[in-house]
Design a protein around this motif. Structure first.
Motif, short mmCIF file in Angstrom:
data_model
loop_
_atom_site.label_atom_id
_atom_site.label_comp_id
_atom_site.label_asym_id
_atom_site.label_seq_id
_atom_site.Cartn_x
_atom_site.Cartn_y
_atom_site.Cartn_z
N PRO A 262 0.82 -1.20 0.00
CA PRO A 262 0.00 0.00 0.00
C PRO A 262 0.86 1.26 0.00
O PRO A 262 1.98 1.28 0.50
CB PRO A 262 -0.81 -0.10 1.29
CG PRO A 262 -0.27 -1.24 2.06
CD PRO A 262 0.67 -1.98 1.20
N ILE A 263 0.32 2.30 -0.58
CA ILE A 263 0.98 3.60 -0.61
C ILE A 263 0.79 4.25 0.76
O ILE A 263 -0.33 4.35 1.26
CB ILE A 263 0.38 4.49 -1.71
CG1 ILE A 263 0.61 3.84 -3.07
CG2 ILE A 263 0.99 5.88 -1.67
CD1 ILE A 263 -0.16 4.49 -4.19
N PRO B 70 2.89 1.10 8.20
CA PRO B 70 1.44 1.03 8.00
C PRO B 70 0.72 1.34 9.32
O PRO B 70 1.25 1.09 10.40
CB PRO B 70 1.20 -0.42 7.58
CG PRO B 70 2.51 -0.89 7.05
CD PRO B 70 3.56 -0.16 7.86
N PRO B 71 -0.48 1.87 9.24
CA PRO B 71 -1.22 2.15 10.48
C PRO B 71 -1.45 0.88 11.29
O PRO B 71 -1.65 -0.20 10.73
CB PRO B 71 -2.54 2.74 9.99
CG PRO B 71 -2.53 2.71 8.52
CD PRO B 71 -1.22 2.21 8.05
N SER B 72 -1.42 1.02 12.60
CA SER B 72 -1.62 -0.14 13.47
C SER B 72 -3.10 -0.44 13.70
O SER B 72 -3.46 -1.55 14.07
CB SER B 72 -0.95 0.10 14.82
OG SER B 72 -1.48 1.26 15.44
N SER C 136 -4.53 4.95 12.64
CA SER C 136 -3.71 5.30 13.80
C SER C 136 -2.28 4.80 13.67
O SER C 136 -2.04 3.67 13.26
CB SER C 136 -4.34 4.71 15.06
OG SER C 136 -3.56 5.03 16.19
N SER C 137 -1.34 5.68 14.02
CA SER C 137 0.08 5.37 13.99
C SER C 137 0.76 5.96 15.22
O SER C 137 0.18 6.81 15.90
CB SER C 137 0.74 5.98 12.75
OG SER C 137 0.22 5.45 11.57
N ARG C 138 1.99 5.56 15.45
CA ARG C 138 2.79 6.26 16.45
C ARG C 138 3.05 7.65 15.89
O ARG C 138 3.28 7.82 14.68
CB ARG C 138 4.11 5.55 16.71
CG ARG C 138 3.95 4.17 17.33
CD ARG C 138 5.26 3.50 17.56
NE ARG C 138 6.14 3.66 16.38
CZ ARG C 138 7.42 3.40 16.37
NH1 ARG C 138 8.02 2.94 17.45
NH2 ARG C 138 8.14 3.54 15.28
N ALA C 139 3.01 8.66 16.74
CA ALA C 139 3.19 10.04 16.28
C ALA C 139 4.49 10.21 15.50
O ALA C 139 4.52 10.90 14.47
CB ALA C 139 3.12 11.00 17.46
N ALA D 13 -6.66 0.57 0.74
CA ALA D 13 -5.67 -0.39 1.25
C ALA D 13 -5.79 -0.59 2.75
O ALA D 13 -5.20 -1.52 3.29
CB ALA D 13 -4.26 0.09 0.91
N PHE D 14 -6.55 0.26 3.43
CA PHE D 14 -6.64 0.20 4.88
C PHE D 14 -8.09 0.21 5.34
O PHE D 14 -8.60 1.21 5.82
CB PHE D 14 -5.88 1.38 5.50
CG PHE D 14 -4.44 1.42 5.08
CD1 PHE D 14 -3.52 0.56 5.64
CD2 PHE D 14 -4.01 2.29 4.09
CE1 PHE D 14 -2.20 0.57 5.25
CE2 PHE D 14 -2.68 2.31 3.69
CZ PHE D 14 -1.78 1.45 4.26
#
Length: 154
Positions: free
Chosen positions: A6-7, A24-26, A49-52, A105-106
């Motif tokens: 995924p992009i 990729p987002p968690s 959501s991701s780590r900042a 993709a997400f």
């Protein structure tokens, strides 16, 4: 990147603010709470959501609105596109899933704030639909040409 990778980039509608995700987002979720509805101007917010520290601003930076004592929301200062949500002090930053260059993709894996879920959602896929260009006469197509930034870095 391979074709199946995924992009991991995204940005606002006008292109003034762009970002890249280092990973990729968690978690990808929908939130139906009234605050998210108002923040995105729709029936729900969709967030990846991701780590900042995994969100890297590659062009411009969002402006922020402290929407509650617990949360802040980022948006493009030029066009107003909602871009982020975060609980203050959490170390997490969620980008709006629709601002991703490849949002399909997400897919979301959970829902929050379901007390605000609209009772008609189950019926949405049954609505009669038409493609955008099917309702625009050919001579008017140029007027409807998109001015928004393409779904890739430029």
């Amino acid at each position: 990147m391979t074709e199946s990778t995924p992009i991991l980039t995204g940005g606002c509608q006008c292109g003034a603010v762009r970002y890249r995700l280092a990973q990729p987002p968690s978690k990808v979720s929908l939130c139906f709470c009234r605050m998210c509805q108002k923040a995105v101007g729709g029936y729900f917010g969709a967030y990846a959501s991701s780590r900042a520290e995994d969100v890297v601003w590659t062009r411009g930076r969002p402006s922020f609105f402290r929407s509650s004592e617990a949360a802040s929301r980022g948006f493009c200062p030029a066009c107003g596109t909602p871009l982020t949500f975060s609980y203050r002090g959490s170390g997490r930053l969620s980008v709006s899933a629709g601002s991703l260059d490849d949002p399909a993709a997400f897919p979301p894996g959970e829902a929050d704030g379901i007390e605000g879920k609209m009772p008609f959602f189950a019926e949405l896929y049954e609505l009669h639909g038409v493609r955008t260009e099917d309702e625009i006469p050919p001579e008017d197509m140029e007027r409807y040409r998109s001015r928004q930034h393409p779904d890739h870095d430029t």
